[in-house]
Design a protein around this motif. Structure first.
Motif, PDB file in Angstrom:
ATOM      1  N   SER A  63      -6.113  11.615 -16.295  1.00 37.05           N
ATOM      2  CA  SER A  63      -6.673  13.130 -17.201  1.00 37.05           C
ATOM      3  C   SER A  63      -6.800  13.294 -18.478  1.00 37.05           C
ATOM      4  O   SER A  63      -5.528  13.085 -19.123  1.00 37.05           O
ATOM      5  CB  SER A  63      -6.403  14.303 -16.193  1.00 37.05           C
ATOM      6  OG  SER A  63      -7.256  15.293 -16.352  1.00 37.05           O
ATOM      7  N   SER A  64      -8.188  14.231 -18.692  1.00 38.07           N
ATOM      8  CA  SER A  64      -8.331  13.819 -20.288  1.00 38.07           C
ATOM      9  C   SER A  64      -8.528  15.537 -20.857  1.00 38.07           C
ATOM     10  O   SER A  64      -9.624  16.404 -19.797  1.00 38.07           O
ATOM     11  CB  SER A  64      -9.020  13.497 -20.702  1.00 38.07           C
ATOM     12  OG  SER A  64      -8.486  11.610 -20.826  1.00 38.07           O
ATOM     13  N   MET A  65      -8.562  16.182 -21.720  1.00 39.30           N
ATOM     14  CA  MET A  65      -8.509  17.641 -22.013  1.00 39.30           C
ATOM     15  C   MET A  65      -9.019  17.796 -23.641  1.00 39.30           C
ATOM     16  O   MET A  65      -7.904  16.777 -24.647  1.00 39.30           O
ATOM     17  CB  MET A  65      -7.014  18.172 -22.166  1.00 39.30           C
ATOM     18  CG  MET A  65      -6.974  18.749 -20.860  1.00 39.30           C
ATOM     19  SD  MET A  65      -5.773  20.045 -20.219  1.00 39.30           S
ATOM     20  CE  MET A  65      -7.115  21.134 -20.164  1.00 39.30           C
ATOM     21  N   ILE A  66      -9.790  18.928 -23.696  1.00 36.74           N
ATOM     22  CA  ILE A  66     -10.379  18.998 -25.020  1.00 36.74           C
ATOM     23  C   ILE A  66      -9.721  20.906 -25.425  1.00 36.74           C
ATOM     24  O   ILE A  66      -9.622  21.163 -24.064  1.00 36.74           O
ATOM     25  CB  ILE A  66     -11.310  18.944 -25.353  1.00 36.74           C
ATOM     26  CG1 ILE A  66     -12.568  19.284 -24.644  1.00 36.74           C
ATOM     27  CG2 ILE A  66     -11.701  17.074 -25.925  1.00 36.74           C
ATOM     28  CD1 ILE A  66     -13.859  19.589 -24.728  1.00 36.74           C
ATOM     29  N   VAL A  67      -9.461  20.606 -26.591  1.00 37.83           N
ATOM     30  CA  VAL A  67      -9.320  22.370 -27.302  1.00 37.83           C
ATOM     31  C   VAL A  67     -10.103  22.482 -27.654  1.00 37.83           C
ATOM     32  O   VAL A  67     -10.683  21.648 -29.293  1.00 37.83           O
ATOM     33  CB  VAL A  67      -7.916  22.612 -27.339  1.00 37.83           C
ATOM     34  CG1 VAL A  67      -7.378  22.084 -28.016  1.00 37.83           C
ATOM     35  CG2 VAL A  67      -7.875  24.053 -26.970  1.00 37.83           C
TER      36      VAL A  67
END
Length: 462
Positions: free
Chosen positions: A254-258
């Motif tokens: 699972s990947s994220m950005i902020v």
């Protein structure tokens, strides 16, 4: 501004790398040896030590506490648990209701411990808002909402388009469901605070100590072996790296950005004053939070799985995944089209073949484990830890069965994943089907879930 990619996660970029703890100095003994210094391992150590202060407990961590999913997740402390519907079919509706009630209470339990132990994890109980953006999503949302109420969530609320916008102005949202059983938090602040609380109780934590093998009464490392009557595997998405466990739980990425911090005017345009955790009803779903320092942290599936159950080392994610997540951000909030993405990262979560979270203690060997949370581990790890505590106390004759040890996920047996290349082909085909279904549903005018997604769910075991 360029986007930082990897470096474990944005949460560690904010907090800085923790001071290293000493590795295991050699062969030793303990009453309980816990493999894994994430939420499951640390919560288990915490509750066991609080219940039985004289226990000698050792935690072994391959990197540092919170290196895995506990330091990379989206900060959703909420009451979802993987496998509840299957447990209802296997054990009856009332058993599954008890499991759901335990999860509802777990949200409060974590927040209460944070207060007791003075852990400031930027926690804010704003609940969870899950939105629908198409007729098919709205039909699934209403079915989901009805199912949750059947499992006892009578305080859940169903909203139309206008009421949804009163909470968060998601462009195109036609409805939503909100539960009060949820909070946002800063994952690393929670895991570092919990590790400190565990050490203060007298638990020994050894970092930079990879466990290469687990067998009854033994946890084997390059630095020595810990011998203990109870050895607990709390490795979640990294379980496949252990000898003999490659097909036990699939390490799903699972990947994220902020984003960069948003201005007051930008926040006014979005609403989101309640600080709810935000999700949707897509098949390849997204999840987001409004951070304490005024950013949006948003996640979803990138490349879902690496061949051979491999896991990354530093959280680096693919450029296309960053673009895909940014596209979701702008689709939800078009006014943020020019906002910078400060950081991107990835991590793995543990997925059993039947998508059911489990907790087990084999009383004949003293081996225990918990995991397979399928992305809902921030809260589920706490319930698992309290259950492992009760199972060990029951096995050692200190207590009898408890409400937790009789929950339907205890001792649940799961078959292994298929060997490669079937595993890789299956997972990538499934997510290609989900993404295709989401595209068709977004442009369609029917309330019927895409048939390909229905078939993919059935074949995958979800």
């Amino acid at each position: 501004m360029s986007t930082v990619n990897g470096g474990i996660s944005f949460w560690y970029a904010q907090e800085g790398a923790p001071a290293p703890r000493e590795p295991l100095p050699g062969d030793t003994t303990a009453d309980v040896c816990i493999v894994g210094g994430g939420y499951t391992g640390l919560w288990t150590a915490y509750y066991l030590k609080k219940a039985v202060p004289f226990l000698d407990i050792t935690v072994l961590e391959a990197k540092f506490c919170g290196y895995g999913a506990s330091g990379r997740n989206g900060g959703w402390l909420y009451n979802g648990i993987a496998g509840r519907d299957r447990y209802a079919r296997l054990h009856g509706h009332e058993a599954a209701v008890r499991l759901q009630q335990a999860m509802n209470a777990t949200v409060t339990e974590v927040l209460d411990v944070c207060e007791t132990e003075k852990i400031d994890a930027d926690q804010h109980r704003g609940g969870v808002l899950e939105v629908a953006l198409s007729p098919a999503q709205l039909a699934r949302l209403k079915a989901f909402h009805a199912a949750e109420t059947v499992f006892g969530e009578t305080d859940r609320e169903l909203y139309g388009a206008r009421e949804t916008a009163d909470r968060i102005r998601v462009t195109g949202a036609v409805g939503s469901s909100w539960t009060p059983h949820g909070a946002r938090l800063h994952p690393v602040k929670l895991v570092t605070g919990l590790a400190a609380a565990v050490e203060a109780l007298g638990v020994t934590i050894h970092e930079s100590t990879p466990v290469t093998g687990i067998k009854p009464k033994h946890a084997v490392t390059p630095y020595g072996t810990v011998r203990a009557p109870y050895v607990l595997r709390c490795t979640e998405g990294f379980t496949a790296s252990l000898d003999g466990q490659r097909r036990t739980w699939l390490p799903m990425n699972s990947s994220m950005i902020v984003t960069e911090p948003l201005s007051d005017a930008q926040w006014d345009s979005l609403g989101w004053a309640g600080g709810e955790a935000l999700g949707d009803m897509a098949h390849a779903y997204m999840y987001a939070q409004r951070t304490a320092d005024g950013r949006i942290a948003l996640g979803g599936r990138g490349v879902p799985y690496r061949y051979g159950s491999k896991t990354d080392n530093d959280g680096r994610t693919q450029p296309q995944t960053i673009e895909d997540l940014r596209e979701i951000l702008v689709r939800f909030f078009p006014q943020l089209a020019g906002v910078g993405v400060d950081h991107a990262w990835s991590g793995v979560l543990g997925v059993p073949r039947d998508w059911c979270a489990t907790v087990t203690l084999d009383r004949s060997t003293g081996l225990g484990w918990a995991g397979g949370y399928v992305g809902s581990g921030v809260a589920t790890a706490n319930l698992a830890a309290r259950t492992l505590r009760d199972l060990i106390r029951q096995d050692s004759g200190q207590t009898g069965p408890t409400d937790l040890t009789t929950l339907p996920w205890v001792d649940h047996k799961v078959r292994k994943w298929e060997p490669e290349p079937l595993r890789w082909l299956g997972v990538h085909t499934m997510y290609a089907a989900f993404r295709g279904a989401d595209r068709r549903e977004s442009t369609g005018h029917t309330a019927t879930t895409d048939r390909i997604a229905v078939l993919a769910n059935r074949l995958s075991g979800r």
